[in-house]
Design a protein around this motif. Structure first.
Motif, PDB file in Angstrom:
ATOM      1  N   PHE A 139       0.830  -1.205   0.000  1.00 39.64           N
ATOM      2  CA  PHE A 139       0.000   0.000   0.000  1.00 39.64           C
ATOM      3  C   PHE A 139       0.868   1.261   0.000  1.00 39.64           C
ATOM      4  O   PHE A 139       0.606   2.211  -0.739  1.00 39.64           O
ATOM      5  N   SER A 175       2.420   1.694  -3.391  1.00 39.35           N
ATOM      6  CA  SER A 175       1.405   2.173  -4.336  1.00 39.35           C
ATOM      7  C   SER A 175       1.105   3.652  -4.135  1.00 39.35           C
ATOM      8  O   SER A 175       1.034   4.426  -5.095  1.00 39.35           O
ATOM      9  N   LEU A 176       0.942   4.036  -2.876  1.00 38.33           N
ATOM     10  CA  LEU A 176       0.639   5.438  -2.573  1.00 38.33           C
ATOM     11  C   LEU A 176       1.809   6.346  -2.978  1.00 38.33           C
ATOM     12  O   LEU A 176       1.598   7.460  -3.483  1.00 38.33           O
ATOM     13  N   LEU A 180       1.682   6.700  -6.811  1.00 37.64           N
ATOM     14  CA  LEU A 180       0.512   7.462  -7.251  1.00 37.64           C
ATOM     15  C   LEU A 180       0.654   8.945  -6.919  1.00 37.64           C
ATOM     16  O   LEU A 180      -0.056   9.780  -7.481  1.00 37.64           O
ATOM     17  N   LYS A 225      -6.286   8.889  -4.917  1.00 40.47           N
ATOM     18  CA  LYS A 225      -5.023   8.163  -4.743  1.00 40.47           C
ATOM     19  C   LYS A 225      -5.162   7.090  -3.663  1.00 40.47           C
ATOM     20  O   LYS A 225      -4.686   5.959  -3.824  1.00 40.47           O
ATOM     21  N   SER A 266      -5.277   3.153  -4.494  1.00 37.12           N
ATOM     22  CA  SER A 266      -4.225   2.309  -3.915  1.00 37.12           C
ATOM     23  C   SER A 266      -4.828   1.061  -3.291  1.00 37.12           C
ATOM     24  O   SER A 266      -4.306  -0.054  -3.461  1.00 37.12           O
ATOM     25  N   ILE A 301      -3.852  -2.731  -4.811  1.00 35.58           N
ATOM     26  CA  ILE A 301      -3.143  -3.769  -4.049  1.00 35.58           C
ATOM     27  C   ILE A 301      -4.032  -4.980  -3.780  1.00 35.58           C
ATOM     28  O   ILE A 301      -3.531  -6.071  -3.522  1.00 35.58           O
ATOM     29  N   ILE A 329       0.217   2.954 -12.995  1.00 37.42           N
ATOM     30  CA  ILE A 329      -0.837   2.049 -12.529  1.00 37.42           C
ATOM     31  C   ILE A 329      -0.613   0.638 -13.061  1.00 37.42           C
ATOM     32  O   ILE A 329      -0.844  -0.354 -12.354  1.00 37.42           O
ATOM     33  N   LEU A 366       1.994  -1.013 -10.924  1.00 38.33           N
ATOM     34  CA  LEU A 366       1.480  -1.355  -9.596  1.00 38.33           C
ATOM     35  C   LEU A 366       0.547  -2.562  -9.656  1.00 38.33           C
ATOM     36  O   LEU A 366       0.548  -3.403  -8.743  1.00 38.33           O
ATOM     37  N   SER A 424       1.195  -6.109  -7.757  1.00 36.08           N
ATOM     38  CA  SER A 424       0.180  -6.691  -6.876  1.00 36.08           C
ATOM     39  C   SER A 424      -0.223  -8.095  -7.310  1.00 36.08           C
ATOM     40  O   SER A 424      -0.858  -8.822  -6.545  1.00 36.08           O
TER      41      SER A 424
END
Length: 466
Positions: free
Chosen positions: A190, A193-194, A197, A207, A211, A215, A235, A238, A242
């Motif tokens: 997470f 990802s954050l 983003l 965002k 996220s 995930i 994206i 990510l 994931s």
């Protein structure tokens, strides 16, 4: 059946609901969202009571037989979404059935919504809660894969081929460790990802919720996102991250070294193969659009984050969705490992016929575990039941006046928990107008898609035939 022990472990898993209830309450208080704040308080109180009662029950949790474990998985997919649906229901957003469907759709990472026409009118806390259902379901799914469906005796997920060491005998001994490590892995994922983003131009809430969706490889989204080519690349990366083994993150940080990651390499090779095929069969579509369409499909998310028309290569995207991500991830799909098991067994039998004295390497991913007949039968039988699910659910959807092609594609996508967006079908499927009977049947199919139909057969086998 050891119902006390099942209730005990469901109470522990219920801590996920406690945590996200507190997060939502803090969010409401900090941003002064006082409307319907009581529904998150009710959810928190109910979850705490559930946890307290489960702790008070004295049971022999170490004595969990195979049918107890399967029952725990099935009941978890039924009971936990019912608790999570409280804010949707008591908040007056929908009736109980639609609230349960919305929750189960997020919990199984399917992503279809009854709020599709009023997303822009929902308050921020509910949107946050809605996105959180996906992560709660992803954590529960990974735990059930490792401790239940991947158990050597049950053997519905062939994770023994990616394990470095033998599993511990008792479920209860493994539970705390797996629960904690799974949560650690998703927290790290997470944050990654954050972080990435933050390089996009999305709103802060977008965002955060995106996220959670990424995930958990879910299909929930807030609104139509306007993405640049660089945003799509971020994206796409990510979503692929994931889709890999969730413990790859912990392996890199030297936190957990239980699994090998040869499967991840095969998955990435399959992804490259699909991408090259897309490039070969498409014209005038930017590579960033191809990447995000493929990443959304193979991760079983199904979110349409591209403006490009995918009609000419929808079969390739459906095939990617059928494959899915790695075994220990929040993705669904048939999995590359099962395909390798089936082909390895067929190849072995052919070689035996042609050269009886030949020595055959009956394993995958350089594992010490050998492919046995029951592994082949399990994978083949699961494929048969998936096809049966396609046929049954597509027939149900035709009763809702959906044309056959869209109903069949939707049935395939639902079986692999992929949002039936207009990436795959001619027009988005509107679940809002479905009859109550179809919604109930859809909920049953979503649960079966996660526990697999074979788990029902295994439950009967271990409970009544042994």
């Amino acid at each position: 059946m050891n119902l006390k022990a099942i209730f005990y472990f469901l109470g522990k898993l219920n801590l996920l609901i406690v945590f996200f209830s507190i997060i939502n309450l803090i969010y409401c208080l900090y941003f002064n969202f006082n409307l319907n704040i009581h529904v998150y308080l009710i959810t928190l109180i109910f979850s705490l009571i559930f946890f307290y009662l489960s702790k008070r029950i004295k049971s022999n949790e170490e004595n969990l037989k195979s049918y107890n474990l399967i029952s725990l998985a099935i009941l978890g997919w039924i009971i936990l979404p019912a608790i999570i649906s409280i804010p949707f229901w008591l908040g007056g957003y929908e009736n109980f059935l639609n609230s349960y469907f919305e929750t189960l759709s997020g919990f199984t990472s399917f992503g279809a919504s009854v709020f599709i026409d009023k997303l822009n009118f929902l308050d921020s806390p509910l949107l946050l809660w809605r996105a959180s259902t996906q992560l709660m379901g992803a954590i529960f799914f990974v735990i059930t894969i490792i401790l239940i469906l991947g158990n050597k005796e049950i053997n519905l997920y062939p994770i023994k081929f990616i394990m470095k060491k033998k599993e511990t005998v008792y479920f209860s001994i493994n539970f705390e460790n797996i629960f904690n490590n799974t949560c650690y892995a998703f927290v790290i994922l997470f944050l990654i990802s954050l972080f990435f983003l933050n390089f996009t131009d999305l709103r802060i809430l977008d965002k955060f919720t995106l996220s959670l969706t990424i995930i958990s490889t879910g299909g929930f989204f807030i609104s139509d996102l306007v993405l640049s080519n660089s945003d799509k690349l971020v994206i796409s990366f990510l979503l692929i991250l994931s889709s890999l083994n969730i413990f790859l993150i912990l392996g890199l940080f030297k936190i957990n070294n239980t699994y090998t990651f040869f499967e991840d390499r095969y998955f990435l090779l399959a992804y490259i193969f699909f991408f090259i095929t897309l490039v070969f069969f498409t014209n005038n579509i930017h590579y960033s659009d191809l990447l995000i369409l493929l990443s959304s499909s193979i991760s079983n998310s199904g979110l349409n984050l591209s403006d490009s028309d995918s009609d000419n290569f929808v079969f390739i995207l459906i095939s990617a969705s059928f494959l899915g991500g790695c075994l220990i991830s929040s993705t669904s799909g048939f999995k590359v490992s099962r395909i390798l098991i089936i082909f390895n067994k067929i190849y072995s039998e052919l070689i035996k016929l042609l050269t009886p004295s030949a020595v055959i390497n009956s394993t995958i991913f350089k594992s010490n575990e050998k492919i046995k007949s029951k592994d082949f039968y399990s994978c083949s039988l699961l494929l048969f039941f998936y096809i049966l699910m396609f046929v049954i659910y597509s027939f149900i959807l035709t009763l809702e006046n959906i044309k056959f092609e869209d109903s069949f594609l939707t049935a395939i996508l639902l079986t692999f928990n992929t949002l039936p967006s207009n990436i795959f079908v001619s027009e988005d499927i509107d679940f809002t107008n479905f009859s109550n009977l179809t919604i109930i049947f859809t909920c049953i199919m979503l649960i079966l898609s996660k526990v697999t139909p074979l788990s029902i057969i295994a439950l009967v086998k271990y409970r009544f035939l042994k």
